[in-house]
Design a protein around this motif. Structure first.
Motif, mmCIF file in Angstrom:
data_model
loop_
_atom_site.group_PDB
_atom_site.id
_atom_site.type_symbol
_atom_site.label_atom_id
_atom_site.label_comp_id
_atom_site.label_asym_id
_atom_site.label_seq_id
_atom_site.Cartn_x
_atom_site.Cartn_y
_atom_site.Cartn_z
ATOM 1 N N THR A 1 37.800 39.020 41.439
ATOM 2 C CA THR A 1 37.258 39.963 40.381
ATOM 3 C C THR A 1 38.213 40.240 39.366
ATOM 4 O OG1 THR A 1 35.511 39.996 41.819
ATOM 5 C CG2 THR A 1 35.199 41.214 39.767
ATOM 6 N N GLY A 2 38.134 40.271 38.220
ATOM 7 C CA GLY A 2 39.062 40.860 37.264
ATOM 8 C C GLY A 2 38.720 40.770 35.625
ATOM 9 N N THR A 3 39.951 40.942 35.041
ATOM 10 C CA THR A 3 39.845 40.576 33.560
ATOM 11 C C THR A 3 41.048 39.923 33.093
ATOM 12 O OG1 THR A 3 40.565 42.897 32.920
ATOM 13 C CG2 THR A 3 38.266 42.572 33.309
ATOM 14 N N VAL A 4 41.143 39.191 32.141
ATOM 15 C CA VAL A 4 42.156 38.670 31.311
ATOM 16 C C VAL A 4 41.971 39.265 29.761
ATOM 17 C CG1 VAL A 4 43.289 36.677 30.453
ATOM 18 C CG2 VAL A 4 42.094 36.799 32.734
ATOM 19 N N THR A 5 43.335 39.647 29.292
ATOM 20 C CA THR A 5 43.078 40.097 28.175
ATOM 21 C C THR A 5 44.129 39.510 27.233
ATOM 22 O OG1 THR A 5 42.457 42.346 28.546
ATOM 23 C CG2 THR A 5 43.724 42.164 26.362
ATOM 24 N N GLY A 6 43.709 38.738 26.007
ATOM 25 C CA GLY A 6 44.915 38.048 25.227
ATOM 26 C C GLY A 6 44.058 37.835 23.802
ATOM 27 N N THR A 7 45.129 37.168 22.966
ATOM 28 C CA THR A 7 44.600 36.769 21.613
ATOM 29 C C THR A 7 44.757 35.341 21.443
ATOM 30 O OG1 THR A 7 45.763 38.879 20.754
ATOM 31 C CG2 THR A 7 45.227 37.048 19.255
ATOM 32 N N THR A 8 43.786 34.409 21.248
ATOM 33 C CA THR A 8 43.505 33.033 21.092
ATOM 34 C C THR A 8 44.864 32.580 20.265
ATOM 35 O OG1 THR A 8 41.216 33.107 21.017
ATOM 36 C CG2 THR A 8 42.502 31.256 20.421
ATOM 37 N N SER B 1 47.893 32.868 21.293
ATOM 38 C CA SER B 1 49.225 33.794 21.753
ATOM 39 C C SER B 1 49.966 33.307 22.671
ATOM 40 C CB SER B 1 48.892 35.225 21.864
ATOM 41 O OG SER B 1 49.904 35.702 22.214
ATOM 42 N N THR B 2 51.155 33.578 22.877
ATOM 43 C CA THR B 2 51.722 33.081 24.064
ATOM 44 C C THR B 2 51.796 34.026 25.203
ATOM 45 O OG1 THR B 2 53.743 33.972 23.116
ATOM 46 C CG2 THR B 2 53.344 31.534 22.368
ATOM 47 N N GLN B 3 51.228 35.055 24.910
ATOM 48 C CA GLN B 3 51.006 35.944 26.204
ATOM 49 C C GLN B 3 49.660 36.417 26.356
ATOM 50 O OE1 GLN B 3 54.020 38.995 25.748
ATOM 51 N NE2 GLN B 3 52.947 40.209 27.533
ATOM 52 N N ALA B 4 49.279 36.880 27.737
ATOM 53 C CA ALA B 4 48.035 37.468 28.108
ATOM 54 C C ALA B 4 48.380 38.394 29.540
ATOM 55 C CB ALA B 4 47.112 36.243 28.383
ATOM 56 N N SER B 5 47.472 39.595 29.228
ATOM 57 C CA SER B 5 47.669 40.073 30.758
ATOM 58 C C SER B 5 46.311 40.158 31.674
ATOM 59 C CB SER B 5 47.863 41.681 30.081
ATOM 60 O OG SER B 5 46.745 42.182 29.551
ATOM 61 N N TYR B 6 46.558 40.299 32.798
ATOM 62 C CA TYR B 6 45.366 40.330 33.796
ATOM 63 C C TYR B 6 45.384 41.250 34.699
ATOM 64 C CZ TYR B 6 48.976 38.332 37.130
ATOM 65 O OH TYR B 6 49.997 38.552 37.661
ATOM 66 N N SER B 7 44.232 41.634 35.208
ATOM 67 C CA SER B 7 44.183 42.577 36.313
ATOM 68 C C SER B 7 43.035 41.858 37.393
ATOM 69 C CB SER B 7 43.435 43.963 36.036
ATOM 70 O OG SER B 7 43.407 44.561 37.153
ATOM 71 N N VAL B 8 43.578 41.724 38.413
ATOM 72 C CA VAL B 8 42.597 40.774 39.401
ATOM 73 C C VAL B 8 42.754 41.646 40.875
ATOM 74 C CG1 VAL B 8 44.583 39.211 39.993
ATOM 75 C CG2 VAL B 8 41.994 38.473 40.484
ATOM 76 N N THR B 9 41.256 41.713 41.403
ATOM 77 C CA THR B 9 41.190 42.018 42.707
ATOM 78 C C THR B 9 40.836 40.842 43.483
ATOM 79 O OG1 THR B 9 40.613 44.275 41.989
ATOM 80 C CG2 THR B 9 39.946 43.732 44.604
ATOM 81 N N LEU B 10 41.450 40.541 44.637
ATOM 82 C CA LEU B 10 41.430 39.500 45.440
ATOM 83 C C LEU B 10 40.959 40.030 46.944
ATOM 84 C CD1 LEU B 10 41.538 36.367 45.926
ATOM 85 C CD2 LEU B 10 44.001 36.858 46.839
ATOM 86 N N CYS B 11 39.945 39.559 47.409
ATOM 87 C CA CYS B 11 39.318 39.864 48.838
ATOM 88 C C CYS B 11 39.337 38.768 49.480
ATOM 89 C CB CYS B 11 37.942 40.561 48.475
ATOM 90 S SG CYS B 11 38.396 42.069 47.625
ATOM 91 N N GLY B 12 40.108 38.610 50.705
ATOM 92 C CA GLY B 12 39.769 37.564 51.644
ATOM 93 C C GLY B 12 38.659 37.903 52.442
ATOM 94 N N GLN B 13 37.795 36.637 52.774
ATOM 95 C CA GLN B 13 36.770 36.986 53.673
ATOM 96 C C GLN B 13 36.751 36.369 54.884
ATOM 97 O OE1 GLN B 13 35.036 35.939 49.848
ATOM 98 N NE2 GLN B 13 33.652 37.950 49.894
ATOM 99 N N SER B 14 35.998 35.351 55.420
ATOM 100 C CA SER B 14 36.309 34.619 56.499
ATOM 101 C C SER B 14 37.154 33.403 56.328
ATOM 102 C CB SER B 14 34.947 34.174 57.008
ATOM 103 O OG SER B 14 33.883 34.885 57.021
ATOM 104 N N THR B 15 38.309 33.801 55.984
ATOM 105 C CA THR B 15 39.553 33.139 55.574
ATOM 106 C C THR B 15 40.637 33.078 56.740
ATOM 107 O OG1 THR B 15 41.053 32.241 54.075
ATOM 108 C CG2 THR B 15 40.805 34.605 54.107
ATOM 109 N N TYR B 16 41.195 32.090 56.960
ATOM 110 C CA TYR B 16 42.315 32.186 58.047
ATOM 111 C C TYR B 16 43.407 31.355 57.371
ATOM 112 C CZ TYR B 16 45.427 31.768 61.950
ATOM 113 O OH TYR B 16 46.501 31.912 62.843
ATOM 114 N N PRO B 17 44.683 31.833 57.387
ATOM 115 C CA PRO B 17 45.063 33.480 57.476
ATOM 116 C C PRO B 17 44.948 33.984 56.151
ATOM 117 C CG PRO B 17 47.147 32.029 57.224
ATOM 118 C CD PRO B 17 45.834 31.129 57.162
#
Length: 145
Positions: A56-63, A65-81
């Motif tokens: 879950t997160g966001t991506v910020t950029g300008t259509t 453009s050669t650059q975009a910034s992101y913030s993402v929270t990744l949660c593992g659930q019933s995954t191995y490993p």
């Protein structure tokens, strides 16, 4: 009388040229950066009923453009490993991993060699369920800013 009209015309022409020059020298209106939220969840296992990871997160950029910034929270659930999130825009790629059922937030920039309009967010997770066959599942979503 023609002398008066001629000087008025010259002054009008000069004023118009000055106005055009002022408009030409002013900076063009720049495109506004857009922020797009996203949620990508991957499921797998028997009938795809086991949650293996969510980003879950966001991506910020300008259509374009050669650059975009992101913030993402990744949660593992019933995954191995581990659960993996990959963000790809233009020629830029960033990948982050969390192990087991942990959650972690990652931030960064994607810098491409050419302009892009979206970021592809891919989440992967693996499981032995059902049985003992190790299988990796993947879910992707295009995020436009």
């Amino acid at each position: 009388m023609s002398q008066v009209r001629s000087s008025r015309f010259v002054r009008l022409l000069a004023a118009g040229a000055a106005g055009v020059a002022a408009v030409a020298m002013s900076p063009a209106a720049s495109a506004q950066a857009g922020t797009a939220p996203f949620t990508v969840s991957v499921k797998g296992g028997y009938n795809n009923t086991h949650s293996l990871g969510t980003a879950t997160g966001t991506v910020t950029g300008t259509t374009g453009s050669t650059q975009a910034s992101y913030s993402v929270t990744l949660c593992g659930q019933s995954t191995y490993p581990s659960s993996l999130v990959t963000l790809q825009g233009g020629t830029a790629t960033a990948s982050h991993t969390v192990f087991y059922q942990n959650c972690e937030t990652f931030t960064g920039d994607l810098v491409s060699s050419y302009g892009f309009t979206n970021v592809q967010v891919t989440v992967s997770g693996s499981t032995f369920y059902p049985g003992s066959q190790y299988t990796t599942y993947t879910k992707s979503k295009a995020v436009y800013f």
